[in-house]
Design a protein around this motif. Structure first.
Motif, short mmCIF file in Angstrom:
data_model
loop_
_atom_site.label_atom_id
_atom_site.label_comp_id
_atom_site.label_asym_id
_atom_site.label_seq_id
_atom_site.Cartn_x
_atom_site.Cartn_y
_atom_site.Cartn_z
N THR A 97 0.85 -1.18 0.00
CA THR A 97 0.00 0.00 0.00
C THR A 97 0.89 1.23 0.00
OG1 THR A 97 -1.65 -1.20 1.30
CG2 THR A 97 -1.86 1.19 1.21
N LEU A 98 0.68 2.13 -0.97
CA LEU A 98 1.50 3.33 -1.03
C LEU A 98 1.07 4.35 0.01
CD1 LEU A 98 1.81 3.77 -4.89
CD2 LEU A 98 3.38 2.62 -3.31
N SER A 99 -0.23 4.53 0.16
CA SER A 99 -0.73 5.45 1.17
C SER A 99 -2.20 5.18 1.43
CB SER A 99 -0.55 6.92 0.74
OG SER A 99 -1.46 7.24 -0.30
N VAL A 100 -2.66 5.64 2.57
CA VAL A 100 -4.08 5.57 2.92
C VAL A 100 -4.51 6.94 3.43
CG1 VAL A 100 -5.86 4.50 4.34
CG2 VAL A 100 -3.90 3.13 3.58
N SER A 101 -5.60 7.44 2.87
CA SER A 101 -6.19 8.70 3.35
C SER A 101 -7.56 8.39 3.92
CB SER A 101 -6.33 9.71 2.21
OG SER A 101 -5.07 10.04 1.66
N VAL A 102 -7.87 8.99 5.05
CA VAL A 102 -9.17 8.81 5.70
C VAL A 102 -9.84 10.17 5.82
CG1 VAL A 102 -10.34 8.16 7.84
CG2 VAL A 102 -8.49 6.73 6.96
N PHE A 103 -11.12 10.21 5.46
CA PHE A 103 -11.93 11.41 5.56
C PHE A 103 -12.87 11.28 6.76
CE2 PHE A 103 -11.09 10.33 1.13
CZ PHE A 103 -10.34 11.43 0.72
N HIS A 104 -12.88 12.29 7.60
CA HIS A 104 -13.65 12.21 8.85
C HIS A 104 -13.90 13.63 9.33
CE1 HIS A 104 -14.88 10.77 12.84
NE2 HIS A 104 -14.78 9.53 12.40
N ASP A 105 -14.96 13.84 10.09
CA ASP A 105 -15.17 15.18 10.63
C ASP A 105 -14.20 15.49 11.76
OD1 ASP A 105 -16.21 13.50 12.53
OD2 ASP A 105 -18.21 14.41 12.58
N ASN A 106 -13.54 14.45 12.30
CA ASN A 106 -12.56 14.60 13.38
C ASN A 106 -11.19 14.23 12.84
OD1 ASN A 106 -10.89 13.49 15.69
ND2 ASN A 106 -12.60 14.34 16.85
N CYS A 107 -10.26 15.19 12.80
CA CYS A 107 -8.95 14.94 12.20
C CYS A 107 -8.11 14.02 13.07
CB CYS A 107 -8.22 16.26 11.95
SG CYS A 107 -6.85 16.12 10.77
N MET A 108 -8.29 14.05 14.37
CA MET A 108 -7.56 13.14 15.25
C MET A 108 -7.88 11.69 14.90
SD MET A 108 -7.78 12.74 19.43
CE MET A 108 -9.58 12.56 19.40
N LYS A 109 -9.17 11.39 14.72
CA LYS A 109 -9.55 10.03 14.37
C LYS A 109 -9.09 9.68 12.97
CE LYS A 109 -13.62 9.84 17.39
NZ LYS A 109 -15.09 9.63 17.46
N ALA A 110 -9.21 10.63 12.04
CA ALA A 110 -8.75 10.38 10.67
C ALA A 110 -7.26 10.03 10.65
CB ALA A 110 -9.01 11.60 9.79
N ASP A 111 -6.47 10.72 11.46
CA ASP A 111 -5.03 10.51 11.51
C ASP A 111 -4.71 9.10 12.00
OD1 ASP A 111 -2.33 11.03 11.41
OD2 ASP A 111 -2.30 12.42 13.10
N ALA A 112 -5.29 8.71 13.11
CA ALA A 112 -4.99 7.38 13.66
C ALA A 112 -5.54 6.27 12.79
CB ALA A 112 -5.57 7.28 15.07
N TYR A 113 -6.75 6.44 12.26
CA TYR A 113 -7.31 5.40 11.40
C TYR A 113 -6.51 5.24 10.11
CZ TYR A 113 -11.59 4.42 14.06
OH TYR A 113 -12.48 4.01 15.02
N ALA A 114 -5.99 6.33 9.58
CA ALA A 114 -5.18 6.22 8.37
C ALA A 114 -3.96 5.34 8.63
CB ALA A 114 -4.75 7.61 7.89
N THR A 115 -3.31 5.53 9.77
CA THR A 115 -2.17 4.70 10.12
C THR A 115 -2.59 3.25 10.35
OG1 THR A 115 -1.04 6.57 11.15
CG2 THR A 115 -0.28 4.38 11.77
N ALA A 116 -3.70 3.06 11.05
CA ALA A 116 -4.19 1.70 11.32
C ALA A 116 -4.51 0.95 10.04
CB ALA A 116 -5.42 1.76 12.23
N LEU A 117 -5.14 1.62 9.09
CA LEU A 117 -5.48 0.98 7.82
C LEU A 117 -4.23 0.69 7.00
CD1 LEU A 117 -8.63 3.07 6.78
CD2 LEU A 117 -8.57 0.79 7.79
N PHE A 118 -3.28 1.62 7.02
CA PHE A 118 -2.04 1.41 6.28
C PHE A 118 -1.30 0.18 6.81
CE2 PHE A 118 2.51 1.97 5.69
CZ PHE A 118 2.59 2.24 4.33
N LEU A 119 -1.25 0.04 8.11
CA LEU A 119 -0.55 -1.09 8.71
C LEU A 119 -1.20 -2.42 8.39
CD1 LEU A 119 0.34 0.44 12.19
CD2 LEU A 119 1.97 -0.36 10.48
N GLN A 120 -2.51 -2.41 8.15
CA GLN A 120 -3.21 -3.64 7.83
C GLN A 120 -3.09 -4.03 6.36
OE1 GLN A 120 -7.11 -4.17 10.14
NE2 GLN A 120 -6.77 -1.97 10.27
#
Length: 336
Positions: free
Chosen positions: A278-301
């Motif tokens: 996976t080259l990158s993962v972007s997450v769209f969310h109304d909360n940037c804190m959650k978007a940031d952590a979820y993007a990392t979590a999805l990338f790692l998976q």
């Protein structure tokens, strides 16, 4: 012979009413500010009918960023994380409200991912050369790094919300770099709104949030960065940030070579090979804190497991691979 780059994707949220949520006029001036923070850069664009002093805006932003750095930076000796690292075994340490909130969210996502994402991998991150210690040329397979993974574990962290205290079982370290930048975006945006701003775009090194619109009534467009080795094959991707945040995680920008192995800053003891596809993962969310952590979590998976996780959690996720883009169902609905 030069090739013509593909036409860019422009994602417009299906509901862009928030772009017109505030007043705007075409004769309002568009202001821009920028600076350095957290090893990267921040930038702000805004317009308003109020006679706001840009220096006040800049001061508010810097104060917000300094709050996050002073509490959550692994490089600040007096941060909550460094104090936790040095706390005695079998003790409780009181955190600041902001750091405690971010840690709570990080541990929640660690639980959701069964530890693929884990904020207690701080020692392994440090050994690999991405923490406050000097780089020591360890690789993922080094016994010291594997031992650090083994001794970590989000399950070992206990919280006391009543007192904002965190239990130190002994030798445990915490790294919040995968989520703190997103929180800093949220905090700065909250304080900008408290100043009366209704139309602005704020970004810190790949994490961004937008409210309102430009003076001409069009939404703020934010471009998702493409991996350098995929730029010839993939079109640019832009998203209209209308009351929306985006955060992107990738390993192609921050890495080193160690004994012929590429060692990158987003680490986990599991799914490492799949994540590399996976080259990158972007997450769209109304909360940037959650978007940031979820993007990392999805990338790692990795793309396959990450997409399945995003579907189950109803996350709007955008995966960039060498062969193209893949979007979760929620992302397709959000960006219809």
């Amino acid at each position: 012979m030069s090739t013509i780059p593909p036409e860019p994707f422009v994602f417009i949220p299906a509901d862009i009413s928030s772009a017109r949520g505030g007043a705007f006029r075409s004769d309002w001036q568009l202001h821009s500010l920028s600076g350095k923070t957290m090893g990267t850069h921040w930038s702000a664009k805004f317009s308003s009918s109020q006679q706001l002093d840009p220096h006040d805006i800049e001061r508010t932003i810097i104060q917000s960023l300094d709050t996050v750095i002073s509490q959550m930076s692994p490089w600040e000796t007096d941060s909550d994380l460094r104090r936790y690292e040095g706390a005695p075994t079998d003790s409780w340490l009181v955190f600041h409200a902001e750091a405690f909130r971010v840690l709570e969210q990080a541990l929640s996502i660690a639980q959701e991912t069964s530890g693929a994402y884990d904020p207690t991998f701080a020692q392994a991150i440090d050994l690999l050369g991405f923490g406050p210690s000097s780089f020591s040329e360890y690789s993922y397979s080094s016994p010291e790094v594997q031992d650090a993974f083994t001794r970590a574990g989000f399950q070992r962290v206990e919280l006391s919300p009543e007192t904002r205290s965190v239990y130190q079982p002994g030798g445990l370290t915490i790294d919040l770099c995968s989520i703190a930048k997103g929180f800093a975006v949220d905090l700065a945006c909250q304080r900008l709104r408290e100043l009366g701003l209704e139309n602005y775009l704020f970004e810190i090194g790949g994490e961004a949030k937008g409210f309102g619109c430009k003076p001409d009534g069009t939404p703020w467009l934010y471009e998702i960065e493409l991996a350098h080795h995929a730029k010839d094959n993939l079109p640019r991707a832009q998203v209209a940030l209308c009351g929306l945040s985006v955060a992107t995680s990738a390993n192609y920008l921050l890495y080193v070579q160690c004994n012929g192995q590429r060692v990158a800053h987003i680490v986990s003891p599991v799914h490492q090979d799949e994540a590399d596809k996976t080259l990158s993962v972007s997450v769209f969310h109304d909360n940037c804190m959650k978007a940031d952590a979820y993007a990392t979590a999805l990338f790692l998976q990795g793309t396959n497991a990450g997409l399945a996780f995003a579907e189950k959690r109803n996350l709007a996720a955008f995966f960039q691979t060498a062969s193209g883009f893949q979007l979760s169902s929620q992302a397709r609905e959000l960006l219809a």
